[in-house]
Design a protein around this motif. Structure first.
Motif, PDB file in Angstrom:
ATOM      1  N   ARG A  37       0.821  -1.214   0.000  1.00 19.19           N
ATOM      2  CA  ARG A  37       0.000   0.000   0.000  1.00 19.19           C
ATOM      3  C   ARG A  37       0.855   1.266   0.000  1.00 19.19           C
ATOM      4  N   ASN A  38       1.855   1.284  -0.863  1.00 13.21           N
ATOM      5  CA  ASN A  38       2.671   2.487  -1.043  1.00 13.21           C
ATOM      6  C   ASN A  38       3.110   2.548  -2.504  1.00 13.21           C
ATOM      7  N   LEU A  39       3.665   3.670  -2.893  1.00 15.56           N
ATOM      8  CA  LEU A  39       3.992   3.884  -4.303  1.00 15.56           C
ATOM      9  C   LEU A  39       5.088   2.948  -4.805  1.00 15.56           C
ATOM     10  N   ASP A  40       6.047   2.614  -3.967  1.00 17.73           N
ATOM     11  CA  ASP A  40       7.093   1.669  -4.384  1.00 17.73           C
ATOM     12  C   ASP A  40       6.504   0.285  -4.643  1.00 17.73           C
ATOM     13  N   ALA A  41       5.620  -0.148  -3.752  1.00 18.38           N
ATOM     14  CA  ALA A  41       4.985  -1.461  -3.927  1.00 18.38           C
ATOM     15  C   ALA A  41       4.124  -1.463  -5.189  1.00 18.38           C
ATOM     16  N   TRP A  42       3.400  -0.369  -5.442  1.00 17.76           N
ATOM     17  CA  TRP A  42       2.557  -0.277  -6.639  1.00 17.76           C
ATOM     18  C   TRP A  42       3.423  -0.323  -7.896  1.00 17.76           C
ATOM     19  N   THR A  45       4.531  -3.720  -8.534  1.00 19.35           N
ATOM     20  CA  THR A  45       3.399  -4.554  -8.953  1.00 19.35           C
ATOM     21  C   THR A  45       3.094  -4.389 -10.427  1.00 19.35           C
ATOM     22  N   ILE A  46       3.103  -3.146 -10.919  1.00 16.11           N
ATOM     23  CA  ILE A  46       2.694  -2.924 -12.310  1.00 16.11           C
ATOM     24  C   ILE A  46       3.853  -2.954 -13.299  1.00 16.11           C
ATOM     25  N   GLU A  47       5.068  -2.683 -12.833  1.00 13.42           N
ATOM     26  CA  GLU A  47       6.203  -2.678 -13.756  1.00 13.42           C
ATOM     27  C   GLU A  47       6.953  -4.005 -13.749  1.00 13.42           C
ATOM     28  N   THR A  48       7.371  -4.435 -12.582  1.00 17.68           N
ATOM     29  CA  THR A  48       8.176  -5.642 -12.462  1.00 17.68           C
ATOM     30  C   THR A  48       7.324  -6.892 -12.542  1.00 17.68           C
ATOM     31  N   ARG A  49       6.084  -6.749 -12.039  1.00 17.43           N
ATOM     32  CA  ARG A  49       5.122  -7.851 -11.972  1.00 17.43           C
ATOM     33  C   ARG A  49       5.584  -8.894 -10.960  1.00 17.43           C
ATOM     34  N   ILE A  51       3.679  -9.905  -8.377  1.00 13.73           N
ATOM     35  CA  ILE A  51       3.013  -9.693  -7.091  1.00 13.73           C
ATOM     36  C   ILE A  51       1.533 -10.048  -7.189  1.00 13.73           C
ATOM     37  N   SER A  52       0.903  -9.700  -8.297  1.00 14.94           N
ATOM     38  CA  SER A  52      -0.526  -9.959  -8.490  1.00 14.94           C
ATOM     39  C   SER A  52      -0.724 -10.874  -9.690  1.00 14.94           C
ATOM     40  N   GLU A  53      -1.314 -12.028  -9.453  1.00 14.28           N
ATOM     41  CA  GLU A  53      -1.601 -12.949 -10.559  1.00 14.28           C
ATOM     42  C   GLU A  53      -2.589 -12.324 -11.547  1.00 14.28           C
ATOM     43  N   VAL A  54      -3.505 -11.505 -11.053  1.00 12.57           N
ATOM     44  CA  VAL A  54      -4.490 -10.860 -11.924  1.00 12.57           C
ATOM     45  C   VAL A  54      -3.791  -9.910 -12.885  1.00 12.57           C
ATOM     46  N   ILE A  55      -2.965  -9.022 -12.371  1.00 15.19           N
ATOM     47  CA  ILE A  55      -2.234  -8.087 -13.238  1.00 15.19           C
ATOM     48  C   ILE A  55      -1.282  -8.844 -14.142  1.00 15.19           C
ATOM     49  N   ASP A  56      -0.589  -9.830 -13.598  1.00 15.69           N
ATOM     50  CA  ASP A  56       0.390 -10.591 -14.378  1.00 15.69           C
ATOM     51  C   ASP A  56      -0.248 -11.344 -15.540  1.00 15.69           C
ATOM     52  N   SER A  57      -1.526 -11.666 -15.430  1.00 14.98           N
ATOM     53  CA  SER A  57      -2.178 -12.434 -16.492  1.00 14.98           C
ATOM     54  C   SER A  57      -2.649 -11.546 -17.644  1.00 14.98           C
ATOM     55  N   HIS A  58      -2.377 -10.251 -17.570  1.00 13.52           N
ATOM     56  CA  HIS A  58      -2.728  -9.313 -18.637  1.00 13.52           C
ATOM     57  C   HIS A  58      -1.474  -8.574 -19.085  1.00 13.52           C
ATOM     58  N   GLU A  59      -1.435  -8.251 -20.353  1.00 15.25           N
ATOM     59  CA  GLU A  59      -0.273  -7.529 -20.876  1.00 15.25           C
ATOM     60  C   GLU A  59      -0.349  -6.030 -20.588  1.00 15.25           C
ATOM     61  N   ILE A  60      -1.560  -5.516 -20.445  1.00 20.29           N
ATOM     62  CA  ILE A  60      -1.762  -4.083 -20.257  1.00 20.29           C
ATOM     63  C   ILE A  60      -2.725  -3.858 -19.097  1.00 20.29           C
ATOM     64  N   LEU A  61      -2.412  -2.873 -18.249  1.00 19.23           N
ATOM     65  CA  LEU A  61      -3.289  -2.441 -17.166  1.00 19.23           C
ATOM     66  C   LEU A  61      -3.731  -1.014 -17.457  1.00 19.23           C
ATOM     67  N   ILE A  62      -5.041  -0.782 -17.448  1.00 25.27           N
ATOM     68  CA  ILE A  62      -5.582   0.560 -17.641  1.00 25.27           C
ATOM     69  C   ILE A  62      -6.498   0.863 -16.464  1.00 25.27           C
ATOM     70  N   VAL A  63      -6.206   1.956 -15.760  1.00 26.72           N
ATOM     71  CA  VAL A  63      -7.011   2.383 -14.625  1.00 26.72           C
ATOM     72  C   VAL A  63      -7.678   3.709 -14.986  1.00 26.72           C
ATOM     73  N   HIS A  64      -9.017   3.736 -14.914  1.00 27.66           N
ATOM     74  CA  HIS A  64      -9.794   4.944 -15.196  1.00 27.66           C
ATOM     75  C   HIS A  64     -10.235   5.568 -13.878  1.00 27.66           C
ATOM     76  N   LEU A  81       1.792   9.239  -8.057  1.00 21.69           N
ATOM     77  CA  LEU A  81       1.131   7.990  -8.449  1.00 21.69           C
ATOM     78  C   LEU A  81       1.065   7.883  -9.966  1.00 21.69           C
ATOM     79  N   ALA A  82       0.657   8.955 -10.626  1.00 22.36           N
ATOM     80  CA  ALA A  82       0.553   8.942 -12.092  1.00 22.36           C
ATOM     81  C   ALA A  82       1.895   8.634 -12.744  1.00 22.36           C
ATOM     82  N   SER A  83       2.984   9.079 -12.115  1.00 25.32           N
ATOM     83  CA  SER A  83       4.305   8.844 -12.704  1.00 25.32           C
ATOM     84  C   SER A  83       4.729   7.377 -12.633  1.00 25.32           C
ATOM     85  N   THR A  84       4.041   6.564 -11.825  1.00 22.41           N
ATOM     86  CA  THR A  84       4.371   5.140 -11.765  1.00 22.41           C
ATOM     87  C   THR A  84       3.822   4.390 -12.979  1.00 22.41           C
TER      88      THR A  84
END
Length: 98
Positions: A37-42, A45-49, A51-64, A81-84
């Motif tokens: 629950r911090n910016l480094d962990a996020w 999660t989204i760059e290195t992958r 951590i989350s099987e859900v995110i890892d199972s997709h090539e692209i993550l889009i948050v609206h 946050l946006a810069s991550t």
């Protein structure tokens, strides 16, 4: 071939703080209970992958999100946050309100 996208639509949700953001993305992104629950962990999660099987199972993550609360354009935490998000594999889309 179409790339697999995980679309997390948080529009309409009250997101005033980073904690509100973590609460909102936890379930749809499959974040584990031990997620930091911090910016480094996020960023990990989204760059290195890995951590989350859900995110890892997709090539692209889009948050609206709506352009209000945390994302009203005036908060440093939202800018950090946006810069991550890299804008390619991981995207944050901020929608203006009508």
């Amino acid at each position: 071939m179409t790339k697999s996208e995980l679309i997390v639509d948080l529009r309409g949700q009250a997101i005033e703080t980073l904690n509100d953001f973590w609460d909102a993305v936890s379930e749809p992104c499959g974040l584990p209970a031990w997620f930091g629950r911090n910016l480094d962990a996020w960023s990990d999660t989204i760059e290195t992958r890995g951590i989350s099987e859900v995110i890892d199972s997709h090539e692209i993550l889009i948050v609206h999100v709506d352009k209000q609360g945390l994302f009203d354009g005036h908060r440093q935490a939202a800018n950090i946050l946006a810069s991550t998000f890299d804008g390619e594999q991981n995207r944050l889309v901020v929608h203006g309100l009508a």
